[in-house]
Motif scaffolding. Structure first.
Motif, short mmCIF file in Angstrom:
data_model
loop_
_atom_site.label_atom_id
_atom_site.label_comp_id
_atom_site.label_asym_id
_atom_site.label_seq_id
_atom_site.Cartn_x
_atom_site.Cartn_y
_atom_site.Cartn_z
N MET A 1 0.84 -1.21 0.00
CA MET A 1 0.00 0.00 0.00
C MET A 1 0.88 1.26 0.00
O MET A 1 1.98 1.25 0.55
N LEU A 2 0.34 2.29 -0.61
CA LEU A 2 1.07 3.55 -0.71
C LEU A 2 0.32 4.65 0.05
O LEU A 2 -0.91 4.65 0.11
N ILE A 3 1.10 5.57 0.59
CA ILE A 3 0.55 6.79 1.18
C ILE A 3 1.06 7.96 0.34
O ILE A 3 2.25 8.05 0.05
N HIS A 4 0.14 8.83 -0.06
CA HIS A 4 0.57 10.11 -0.63
C HIS A 4 0.33 11.17 0.43
O HIS A 4 -0.83 11.45 0.81
N ALA A 5 1.41 11.73 0.95
CA ALA A 5 1.34 12.74 2.01
C ALA A 5 1.68 14.09 1.42
O ALA A 5 2.68 14.23 0.70
N ASP A 6 0.88 15.09 1.72
CA ASP A 6 1.03 16.41 1.10
C ASP A 6 0.70 17.49 2.13
O ASP A 6 -0.42 17.56 2.63
N THR A 81 12.52 14.06 6.19
CA THR A 81 13.13 13.21 7.22
C THR A 81 12.06 12.47 8.00
O THR A 81 12.20 11.27 8.30
N MET A 82 10.97 13.15 8.29
CA MET A 82 9.85 12.51 8.99
C MET A 82 9.25 11.39 8.15
O MET A 82 8.93 10.31 8.65
N PHE A 83 9.11 11.65 6.85
CA PHE A 83 8.59 10.60 5.96
C PHE A 83 9.51 9.38 5.97
O PHE A 83 9.05 8.23 6.03
N ARG A 84 10.83 9.64 5.94
CA ARG A 84 11.78 8.52 5.88
C ARG A 84 11.90 7.82 7.22
O ARG A 84 12.42 6.70 7.29
N ASP A 85 11.44 8.45 8.29
CA ASP A 85 11.35 7.75 9.57
C ASP A 85 10.30 6.65 9.53
O ASP A 85 10.38 5.67 10.26
N VAL A 86 9.30 6.85 8.66
CA VAL A 86 8.25 5.85 8.51
C VAL A 86 8.73 4.69 7.64
O VAL A 86 8.53 3.52 7.98
N THR A 87 9.37 5.01 6.52
CA THR A 87 9.85 4.01 5.58
C THR A 87 10.96 4.61 4.74
O THR A 87 10.91 5.80 4.41
N SER A 94 7.49 16.94 -4.69
CA SER A 94 7.89 18.33 -4.61
C SER A 94 8.40 18.55 -3.20
O SER A 94 8.56 17.58 -2.44
N MET A 95 8.65 19.78 -2.83
CA MET A 95 9.26 20.02 -1.52
C MET A 95 8.30 19.73 -0.37
O MET A 95 8.75 19.62 0.77
N GLU A 96 6.99 19.57 -0.65
CA GLU A 96 6.05 19.33 0.45
C GLU A 96 5.22 18.06 0.29
O GLU A 96 4.30 17.83 1.06
N GLU A 97 5.52 17.23 -0.68
CA GLU A 97 4.72 16.03 -0.88
C GLU A 97 5.59 14.85 -1.31
O GLU A 97 6.67 15.02 -1.87
N ALA A 98 5.09 13.64 -1.02
CA ALA A 98 5.83 12.44 -1.38
C ALA A 98 4.92 11.22 -1.32
O ALA A 98 3.90 11.22 -0.62
N PHE A 99 5.31 10.19 -2.06
CA PHE A 99 4.70 8.88 -1.93
C PHE A 99 5.55 8.05 -0.97
O PHE A 99 6.79 8.08 -1.04
N LEU A 100 4.88 7.31 -0.09
CA LEU A 100 5.56 6.41 0.85
C LEU A 100 5.02 5.00 0.64
O LEU A 100 3.79 4.79 0.66
N ASP A 101 5.90 4.04 0.42
CA ASP A 101 5.50 2.64 0.30
C ASP A 101 5.58 2.01 1.68
O ASP A 101 6.66 1.85 2.25
N VAL A 102 4.42 1.64 2.23
CA VAL A 102 4.37 1.06 3.58
C VAL A 102 3.95 -0.40 3.53
O VAL A 102 3.47 -0.95 4.52
N ALA A 118 -2.46 0.65 6.75
CA ALA A 118 -1.78 1.77 6.10
C ALA A 118 -2.44 3.09 6.50
O ALA A 118 -1.76 4.11 6.68
N GLY A 119 -3.75 3.06 6.64
CA GLY A 119 -4.46 4.25 7.10
C GLY A 119 -4.06 4.64 8.51
O GLY A 119 -3.93 5.83 8.83
N ARG A 120 -3.85 3.65 9.36
CA ARG A 120 -3.40 3.93 10.72
C ARG A 120 -2.02 4.57 10.71
O ARG A 120 -1.76 5.52 11.46
N ILE A 121 -1.13 4.07 9.86
CA ILE A 121 0.22 4.63 9.74
C ILE A 121 0.13 6.08 9.26
O ILE A 121 0.83 6.97 9.76
N ALA A 122 -0.73 6.32 8.26
CA ALA A 122 -0.88 7.68 7.73
C ALA A 122 -1.44 8.62 8.80
O ALA A 122 -1.01 9.78 8.90
N ALA A 123 -2.38 8.15 9.59
CA ALA A 123 -2.96 8.98 10.65
C ALA A 123 -1.89 9.36 11.68
O ALA A 123 -1.82 10.51 12.13
N HIS A 124 -1.04 8.40 12.02
CA HIS A 124 0.04 8.69 12.97
C HIS A 124 1.02 9.70 12.39
O HIS A 124 1.50 10.60 13.10
N LEU A 125 1.33 9.56 11.09
CA LEU A 125 2.23 10.50 10.43
C LEU A 125 1.66 11.91 10.46
O LEU A 125 2.36 12.88 10.75
#
Length: 348
Positions: A1-6, A81-87, A94-102, A118-125
């Motif tokens: 599953m993927l998270i797109h965080a923005d 750095t916070m994103f990479r703490d997850v995975t 871009s400078m404020e968004e990324a895909f994370l493979d969890v 994956a939703g729980r991980i995204a909520a914690h992030l």
């Protein structure tokens, strides 16, 4: 599953975080053109790219924050750095968004349980971004990039949307082709001419048939992958950077030599500092100017050989600046920047 965080309204959110008087009111980040509008300003109709003077004439209650490139870059680094703490599997968009493979964290399945985890991980992030960085981050969760991106867009502002398998299967055929990631107005018009308005309308089409309709072959393949539900879910890790740059807004446009030269020298030193422990030496230098009417100029500097020597790079940058003849130009300089081209890293 993927998270797109923005991060929502990134520049504006940083300014509202740092300046309490800007919170909850319509505000924009300037200086000459709206670089970012807060959601309060967007509700009025303000949008990025709008000339600031036009926005202020229409909405005099708008508050304006100075563009602070260095601050946004620093916050962006903290966010990544916070994103990479997850995975470690993070693909910045871009400078404020990324895909994370969890996938490795959600059990590895494609079922509802994996989507829930994956939703729980995204909520914690999102909670951590709010707590530690003071930023609202919207997130979308899905098995592929397209739906993760669409979900995060739907989640804005400051929300979370999880797309499970059943929802994806129901929604996919109904998606307007105009809303698909990477499909621009020209391609949309060609598809509409072929009576392809929704993904379901791609039924029966082949790559060759779409190409005959003047759709680029790569786009045709992507469209049929979306139709068939086998679209991109692969995280592409960033490779070694090919260049490094630094820019600075001058706040108020000027042709004053001392101010423009000082900004350029600061950018050269900041770009060098960003190289950090990267041993490569710049092979080319470009000076970037943007005038108060948004007209941009790029002037190449001359380097006899690759170097990291600050004196040499500053000298080359100032010589390139001189060749722009900005002082004789009737417009004021609103932004100054520099970029260094870097050689390919040595192969092991």
């Amino acid at each position: 599953m993927l998270i797109h965080a923005d991060a929502d309204a990134f520049f504006a959110s940083v300014e509202q975080r740092d300046h309490p008087h800007l919170r909850g009111v319509p505000m924009v980040v300037g200086p000459q053109v709206v670089a970012c509008a807060s959601y309060e300003a967007r509700a009025l109709g303000v949008h990025a790219g709008m000339p600031l003077r036009h926005a202020l004439r229409r909405w005099p209650e708008l508050r304006v924050a100075e563009f602070r490139g260095e601050v946004y870059e620093a916050v962006s680094a903290e966010l990544m750095t916070m994103f990479r703490d997850v995975t470690p599997l993070v693909e910045p968009g871009s400078m404020e968004e990324a895909f994370l493979d969890v996938t490795a964290l959600d059990g590895g399945g494609q079922d509802d349980a994996a989507a829930h985890e994956a939703g729980r991980i995204a909520a914690h992030l999102r909670e951590r971004a709010r707590r530690e960085l003071g930023l609202p981050v919207s997130a979308g969760v899905a098995r592929a990039k397209l739906f993760a991106k669409l979900a995060s867009r739907r989640a804005k502002p400051d929300g979370l949307v999880v797309v499970d398998a059943a929802t994806e299967a129901r929604v996919r055929p109904r998606l307007p082709v105009a809303d698909l990631w990477g499909v621009g107005p020209a391609t949309t018009a060609k598809l509409h001419e072929a009576a392809i308005v929704h993904v379901a309308d791609l039924a029966g089409w082949t790559v060759e048939g779409l190409v005959e309709r003047r759709v680029a072959k790569a786009m045709a393949k992507n469209l049929l992958a979306i139709r068939d539900g086998v679209d991109d879910a692969t995280i592409k890790l960033p490779g070694p950077r090919k260049s490094i740059s630094s820019t600075r807004s001058l706040g108020r446009a000027t042709r004053q030599r001392s101010m423009v030269e000082k900004a350029l020298q600061d950018n050269v030193l900041r770009a060098l500092d960003r190289l950090g422990e990267d041993p490569r030496e710049p092979t080319r230098l470009d000076v970037h100017l943007r005038f108060d009417d948004q007209y941009a100029v790029i002037q190449q500097g001359h380097l006899d050989e690759p170097t990291r020597d600050p004196t040499t790079l500053v000298g080359a940058a100032l010589a390139a600046l001189e060749r722009t003849a900005y002082e004789e130009d009737g417009r004021g300089v609103a932004m100054v920047g520099v970029s260094f081209a870097l050689p390919s890293p040595p192969q092991d």
